[in-house]
Design an enzyme around this catalytic site. Structure first.
Site, short mmCIF file in Angstrom:
data_model
loop_
_atom_site.label_atom_id
_atom_site.label_comp_id
_atom_site.label_asym_id
_atom_site.label_seq_id
_atom_site.Cartn_x
_atom_site.Cartn_y
_atom_site.Cartn_z
N ASP A 82 1.11 -1.02 -0.03
CA ASP A 82 0.06 -0.04 -0.14
C ASP A 82 0.77 1.23 0.03
O ASP A 82 1.97 1.32 0.75
CB ASP A 82 -0.99 0.17 1.30
CG ASP A 82 -1.97 0.93 1.18
OD1 ASP A 82 -2.97 0.63 0.31
OD2 ASP A 82 -2.25 2.11 1.71
C1 TTP Z 1 2.71 8.68 -5.78
C2 TTP Z 1 2.42 7.52 -6.81
C3 TTP Z 1 1.39 6.83 -6.51
N1 TTP Z 1 1.23 5.92 -7.58
C4 TTP Z 1 0.13 4.73 -7.43
C5 TTP Z 1 0.74 3.49 -7.09
C6 TTP Z 1 -0.68 2.58 -6.46
O1 TTP Z 1 -1.20 2.20 -7.57
C7 TTP Z 1 -1.32 3.97 -6.00
C8 TTP Z 1 -1.56 3.83 -4.47
O2 TTP Z 1 -2.84 2.97 -4.38
P1 TTP Z 1 -2.61 1.93 -3.26
O3 TTP Z 1 -4.01 1.90 -2.46
O4 TTP Z 1 -1.44 1.61 -2.83
O5 TTP Z 1 -2.86 0.31 -4.26
P2 TTP Z 1 -3.92 0.32 -5.20
O6 TTP Z 1 -5.43 0.53 -5.01
O7 TTP Z 1 -3.62 0.83 -6.81
O8 TTP Z 1 -3.84 -1.26 -5.55
P3 TTP Z 1 -4.14 -2.58 -4.38
O9 TTP Z 1 -4.47 -1.80 -3.22
O10 TTP Z 1 -5.00 -3.48 -5.06
O11 TTP Z 1 -2.71 -2.89 -4.31
O12 TTP Z 1 -0.75 5.11 -6.48
C9 TTP Z 1 1.70 5.90 -8.77
O13 TTP Z 1 1.68 5.09 -9.86
N2 TTP Z 1 2.82 6.62 -8.93
C10 TTP Z 1 3.06 7.75 -8.05
O14 TTP Z 1 3.96 8.61 -8.28
#
Ligand code: TTP
Length: 211
Positions: A82
């Site tokens: 997460d």
């Molecule tokens: C800060 C940042 C976040 N993110 C993304 C990564 C994660 O997919 C998302 C954070 O959300 P999360 O809640 O960590 O993950 P998710 O809901 O996408 O997937 P799951 O819970 O099923 O594992 O933000 C980027 O892609 N680039 C960035 O620079």
């Protein structure tokens, strides 16, 4: 050994594919999107504990699904994560920014950029858990990200790309937001959703591969 990525995030899958061969990797996202929030948490240790809690709940959900499907856990390695942004608010207290709230995400993202990002440094934390058979290891990796000073016009343009949707902190370092960033101190893959070097080390130490 089969590695199970317990995540719906396409970014995490792309990252994990860098170190695990496609025929040894499968995806099984958690069923429930309901996660405990971070509201009211104002200390680093309380936020760390909650992040660990969120990741553990994802793992429990995925392990339950695997068992229901008749998989032997001794033959699987499960990876869950997460990602949150931890900025500094009034009185320098930590403020957690998750995914922008839908459907009116634009105003929130504009506020985050003006208040927490423009010309300042924030942290991106990814909590990870890896379970191999009976063994389990939690880690939280933190990366400092500094953005340049952002005029409203640039913030409005970034919002118009719709890239903030579904991303922790409302931006994607791997996308158009790269041009807003002055410096990254720490793991780049951690910001995008999975700290690959640390994941590889943990897999090795738990004998869950790779290599
Ligand atoms: C800060 C940042 C976040 N993110 C993304 C990564 C994660 O997919 C998302 C954070 O959300 P999360 O809640 O960590 O993950 P998710 O809901 O996408 O997937 P799951 O819970 O099923 O594992 O933000 C980027 O892609 N680039 C960035 O620079």
């Amino acid at each position: 050994m089969l590695t199970v990525l317990g995540s719906q995030s396409p970014r995490r899958l792309e990252l994990l594919q860098q170190i695990i061969p496609a025929d040894e990797l499968t995806v099984l996202p958690p069923r429930s999107a309901d996660e405990p929030g971070f509201e009211g948490l104002t200390t680093v240790s309380a936020i760390e504990a909650q992040l660990r809690n969120v990741v553990q709940l994802k793992l429990d959900d995925v392990v339950d699904q695997l068992q229901q499907q008749g998989h032997l856990l001794s033959e699987c390695c499960v990876v869950c994560a997460d990602t949150i942004v931890v900025a500094r608010g009034a009185n320098d207290l930590p403020v957690v920014l998750g995914k922008p709230p839908m459907p009116h995400w634009q105003a929130t993202v504009r506020d985050w950029f003006r208040e927490y990002y423009s010309g300042r440094t924030h942290e991106v934390w990814t909590g990870c858990v890896i379970a191999v058979d009976e063994k389990l290891q939690h880690t939280i990796v933190k990366t400092n990200v500094t953005m340049c000073s952002l005029e409203d016009e640039l913030i409005d343009w970034y919002v118009s790309t719709e890239e903030p949707i579904g991303k922790a902190g409302g931006y994607g370092l791997q996308g158009a937001a790269a041009m807003l960033i002055d410096a990254v101190d720490g793991s780049l893959t951690n910001v995008i959703g999975l700290p690959l070097r640390e994941i590889r080390q943990t897999l090795k130490s738990l004998n869950g591969s790779p290599n």
